[in-house]
Write a protein that holds these residues in place. Structure first.
Motif, PDB file in Angstrom:
ATOM      1  N   ILE A 140      11.447 -54.221  29.525  1.00  0.00           N
ATOM      2  CA  ILE A 140      10.024 -54.230  29.888  1.00  0.00           C
ATOM      3  C   ILE A 140       9.186 -53.756  28.705  1.00  0.00           C
ATOM      4  CG2 ILE A 140       8.248 -53.222  31.376  1.00  0.00           C
ATOM      5  CD1 ILE A 140      10.423 -53.088  33.602  1.00  0.00           C
ATOM      6  N   PHE A 141       9.594 -52.638  28.079  1.00  0.00           N
ATOM      7  CA  PHE A 141       8.876 -52.156  26.894  1.00  0.00           C
ATOM      8  C   PHE A 141       8.826 -53.242  25.820  1.00  0.00           C
ATOM      9  CE2 PHE A 141       9.442 -47.536  28.055  1.00  0.00           C
ATOM     10  CZ  PHE A 141       8.107 -47.163  27.885  1.00  0.00           C
ATOM     11  N   ASP A 142       9.967 -53.847  25.537  1.00  0.00           N
ATOM     12  CA  ASP A 142      10.022 -54.883  24.497  1.00  0.00           C
ATOM     13  C   ASP A 142       9.112 -56.062  24.841  1.00  0.00           C
ATOM     14  OD1 ASP A 142      11.816 -53.359  23.068  1.00  0.00           O
ATOM     15  OD2 ASP A 142      13.578 -54.533  23.659  1.00  0.00           O
ATOM     16  N   TYR A 143       9.120 -56.457  26.090  1.00  0.00           N
ATOM     17  CA  TYR A 143       8.256 -57.558  26.517  1.00  0.00           C
ATOM     18  C   TYR A 143       6.791 -57.213  26.275  1.00  0.00           C
ATOM     19  CZ  TYR A 143       5.701 -60.804  29.414  1.00  0.00           C
ATOM     20  OH  TYR A 143       4.787 -61.730  29.858  1.00  0.00           O
ATOM     21  N   LEU A 144       6.394 -56.005  26.675  1.00  0.00           N
ATOM     22  CA  LEU A 144       4.993 -55.605  26.515  1.00  0.00           C
ATOM     23  C   LEU A 144       4.579 -55.546  25.047  1.00  0.00           C
ATOM     24  CD1 LEU A 144       4.796 -52.775  29.209  1.00  0.00           C
ATOM     25  CD2 LEU A 144       3.966 -55.128  29.389  1.00  0.00           C
ATOM     26  N   ILE A 145       5.511 -55.178  24.184  1.00  0.00           N
ATOM     27  CA  ILE A 145       5.202 -55.055  22.763  1.00  0.00           C
ATOM     28  C   ILE A 145       5.254 -56.403  22.059  1.00  0.00           C
ATOM     29  CG2 ILE A 145       6.020 -54.084  20.559  1.00  0.00           C
ATOM     30  CD1 ILE A 145       7.031 -51.647  22.282  1.00  0.00           C
ATOM     31  N   GLU A 146       6.251 -57.191  22.348  1.00  0.00           N
ATOM     32  CA  GLU A 146       6.522 -58.406  21.570  1.00  0.00           C
ATOM     33  C   GLU A 146       5.805 -59.658  22.063  1.00  0.00           C
ATOM     34  OE1 GLU A 146       8.076 -58.562  18.741  1.00  0.00           O
ATOM     35  OE2 GLU A 146       8.756 -56.485  18.759  1.00  0.00           O
ATOM     36  N   THR A 147       5.523 -59.724  23.349  1.00  0.00           N
ATOM     37  CA  THR A 147       5.034 -60.978  23.912  1.00  0.00           C
ATOM     38  C   THR A 147       3.528 -61.072  23.859  1.00  0.00           C
ATOM     39  OG1 THR A 147       6.898 -61.010  25.397  1.00  0.00           O
ATOM     40  CG2 THR A 147       5.093 -62.458  25.947  1.00  0.00           C
ATOM     41  N   ASN A 148       3.055 -62.162  23.430  1.00  0.00           N
ATOM     42  CA  ASN A 148       1.663 -62.561  23.540  1.00  0.00           C
ATOM     43  C   ASN A 148       1.573 -64.069  23.542  1.00  0.00           C
ATOM     44  OD1 ASN A 148       0.390 -60.077  23.819  1.00  0.00           O
ATOM     45  ND2 ASN A 148      -1.329 -60.834  22.653  1.00  0.00           N
ATOM     46  N   GLY A 149       2.117 -64.700  22.526  1.00  0.00           N
ATOM     47  CA  GLY A 149       2.083 -66.149  22.482  1.00  0.00           C
ATOM     48  C   GLY A 149       0.678 -66.681  22.617  1.00  0.00           C
ATOM     49  N   GLU A 150       0.445 -67.454  23.652  1.00  0.00           N
ATOM     50  CA  GLU A 150      -0.862 -68.067  23.889  1.00  0.00           C
ATOM     51  C   GLU A 150      -1.810 -67.131  24.639  1.00  0.00           C
ATOM     52  OE1 GLU A 150      -1.618 -71.183  22.667  1.00  0.00           O
ATOM     53  OE2 GLU A 150       0.334 -70.957  21.709  1.00  0.00           O
ATOM     54  N   GLN A 151      -1.332 -65.959  25.025  1.00  0.00           N
ATOM     55  CA  GLN A 151      -2.148 -65.041  25.802  1.00  0.00           C
ATOM     56  C   GLN A 151      -3.095 -64.255  24.903  1.00  0.00           C
ATOM     57  OE1 GLN A 151       0.664 -62.455  27.636  1.00  0.00           O
ATOM     58  NE2 GLN A 151       1.482 -64.016  28.984  1.00  0.00           N
ATOM     59  N   PRO A 152      -4.233 -63.838  25.467  1.00  0.00           N
ATOM     60  CA  PRO A 152      -5.080 -62.889  24.741  1.00  0.00           C
ATOM     61  C   PRO A 152      -4.336 -61.571  24.560  1.00  0.00           C
ATOM     62  CG  PRO A 152      -6.277 -63.939  26.525  1.00  0.00           C
ATOM     63  CD  PRO A 152      -4.822 -64.299  26.694  1.00  0.00           C
ATOM     64  N   LEU A 153      -4.831 -60.732  23.679  1.00  0.00           N
ATOM     65  CA  LEU A 153      -4.168 -59.458  23.412  1.00  0.00           C
ATOM     66  C   LEU A 153      -4.308 -58.493  24.585  1.00  0.00           C
ATOM     67  CD1 LEU A 153      -5.191 -58.893  19.698  1.00  0.00           C
ATOM     68  CD2 LEU A 153      -2.946 -59.521  20.575  1.00  0.00           C
ATOM     69  N   GLY A 154      -3.295 -57.670  24.734  1.00  0.00           N
ATOM     70  CA  GLY A 154      -3.326 -56.641  25.758  1.00  0.00           C
ATOM     71  C   GLY A 154      -2.985 -57.168  27.138  1.00  0.00           C
TER      72      GLY A 154
END
Length: 192
Positions: free
Chosen positions: A87-101
């Motif tokens: 979960i931590f890794d996902y929150l830190i690493e993932t954004n892709g096409e999403q806005p930040l945060g």
């Protein structure tokens, strides 16, 4: 005879969600929404109501998306600790096409203190995230992976607060190495 809609409701709602997520509620005008969603102003009102109602609907959609995504990440782990790390890794690493945060964190910091509907939705979303951590920690205790001396509710609260902080930092210039270091400090609480 009533005219049929010339758009897929869920698709334009998703477009609105991403625009609100990126710009925030206050900075997003009705004209921005009409242009970004690709629909007429009248269609926006007829289908979604006013700007605030549309915003709430986008938050409800995000809640479903976020809950499913985080649960899916947690289920990939073989142990409670591994699930929490994922979960931590996902929150830190993932954004892709999403806005930040995180859309909920962004909305909570912008509006929750003065908008009861936003406060209710974000609080509910945060509670669900924290509850998932409680469940993982309880499973870890049952399997002897996490000390029985550690209170899963207090740990979940602390871990989730760190996760919210990481989502805020992701909107800044903080590098991922620093964010992973913060996560490691929180994860170390599970080793006591």
């Amino acid at each position: 005879m009533a005219r049929s809609k010339e758009f897929e409701e869920s698709e334009v709602l998703l477009k609105a969600m991403y625009l609100f997520w990126e710009q925030g509620y206050e900075k997003t005008s009705l004209q921005d929404l009409v242009e970004h969603m690709g629909i007429h102003r009248r269609s926006l009102y007829d289908t979604f109501g006013d700007k605030h109602t549309l915003f709430i609907k986008t938050m409800e959609q995000y809640a479903k998306y976020a809950n499913a995504t985080i649960k899916a990440e947690a289920q990939r782990g073989r142990t409670a600790k591994e699930s929490i790390r994922l979960i931590f890794d996902y929150l830190i690493e993932t954004n892709g096409e999403q806005p930040l945060g995180c859309f909920f964190v962004n909305s909570a910091t912008e509006l929750a203190y003065r908008d009861p509907a936003v406060n209710e939705l974000t609080s509910e979303g945060f509670n669900k995230g924290e509850q998932l951590l409680v469940e993982l920690l309880q499973q870890g205790r049952q399997k002897g992976e996490i000390s029985a001396d550690l209170d899963p509710y207090q740990l979940a609260s602390s871990l989730y607060t760190t996760m919210i902080g990481l989502r805020v930092l992701k909107r800044t210039s903080a590098d991922k190495k620093k964010l992973h270091q913060i996560a490691e400090v929180s994860m170390a609480m599970l080793d006591k």
